[in-house]
Design a protein around this motif. Structure first.
Motif, PDB file in Angstrom:
ATOM      1  N   TYR A   1     -27.373 -45.823 -44.104  1.00 44.04           N
ATOM      2  CA  TYR A   1     -27.570 -46.602 -45.429  1.00 44.04           C
ATOM      3  C   TYR A   1     -26.399 -48.276 -45.196  1.00 44.04           C
ATOM      4  CZ  TYR A   1     -29.834 -42.774 -47.550  1.00 44.04           C
ATOM      5  OH  TYR A   1     -30.574 -41.660 -47.374  1.00 44.04           O
TER       6      TYR A   1
ATOM      7  N   VAL B   1     -29.116 -50.042 -50.168  1.00 46.17           N
ATOM      8  CA  VAL B   1     -28.894 -49.921 -51.579  1.00 46.17           C
ATOM      9  C   VAL B   1     -27.989 -50.928 -52.489  1.00 46.17           C
ATOM     10  CG1 VAL B   1     -28.254 -47.260 -53.286  1.00 46.17           C
ATOM     11  CG2 VAL B   1     -29.357 -46.737 -50.475  1.00 46.17           C
TER      12      VAL B   1
ATOM     13  N   HIS C   1     -33.915 -48.729 -53.879  1.00 45.70           N
ATOM     14  CA  HIS C   1     -33.497 -48.805 -52.803  1.00 45.70           C
ATOM     15  C   HIS C   1     -34.799 -49.478 -51.850  1.00 45.70           C
ATOM     16  CE1 HIS C   1     -31.496 -44.706 -52.042  1.00 45.70           C
ATOM     17  NE2 HIS C   1     -31.472 -44.657 -53.855  1.00 45.70           N
TER      18      HIS C   1
END
Length: 197
Positions: A86, A114, A193
């Motif tokens: 991420y 994100v 996202h």
């Protein structure tokens, strides 16, 4: 259901690798967030497999926050490896004067992007405005909605894969949850996202 932003991100990155942009937080909120155990970077570090933090110059901000794992944005190209599970851009994009450059630069890294950011349509902001008060950080340059952030990401080669909301729930959080379930576009913030196209 609307989420608690920090808890949502903690659950998301548990046992994952993370590039955390904006690790030292804003100078106007970092002391309060540390005092309330709301400093996102330390919370991510507590649950993730690996966290690399980056923040804008000056480097004094990073030293002040004792971020031994963080580096200045100008050194981002020296990050060892370019793969992360991420890439967290938490409460950052609304501070940028040219978000497209940042989104373009982040494409050098593999991983799911994100973004969390205050919601332009937040009911709290509207109610405050009714009383002649503008609730805004002194370093914000803009506000986003789902549509505007979707458009921006698409312009810079990303595809949105998931949309969520977050709220700061108070003493009567259960009432807020009901309200936000009925009116999700009025929550405090949005979570997006996205993946590189």
């Amino acid at each position: 259901m609307t989420h608690n932003r920090n808890k949502y991100l903690e659950e998301l990155v548990k046992d994952k690798t993370v590039l955390h942009c904006g690790a030292s937080e804003g100078s106007d909120t970092r002391a309060m967030n540390r005092q309330k155990n709301n400093w996102l970077h330390s919370r991510l570090k507590a649950v993730a497999k690996k966290v690399v933090g980056v923040d804008i110059d000056p480097i004094e901000d990073i030293k002040y926050c004792n971020l031994s794992d963080a580096m200045s944005c100008s050194d981002i190209m020296y990050v060892a490896g370019n793969k992360f599970d991420y890439i967290i851009l938490g409460e950052v994009i609304e501070h940028l004067t040219n978000p497209g450059i940042v989104l373009g630069n982040l494409k050098m890294f593999e991983g799911e992007l994100v973004i969390t950011t205050p919601n332009v349509f937040s009911i709290r902001k509207f109610v405050s405005a009714l009383f002649g008060k503008e609730v805004v950080s002194k370093t914000h340059t803009c506000y986003y909605s789902f549509k505007t952030l979707n458009y921006l990401l698409n312009q810079y080669g990303y595809k949105v894969t998931r949309q969520e909301t977050y709220s700061y729930l108070g003493k009567f959080g259960f009432i807020q949850q009901i309200f936000y379930k009925l009116f999700p576009l009025l929550t405090d913030g949005i979570i997006i996202h996205a993946k590189r196209i």
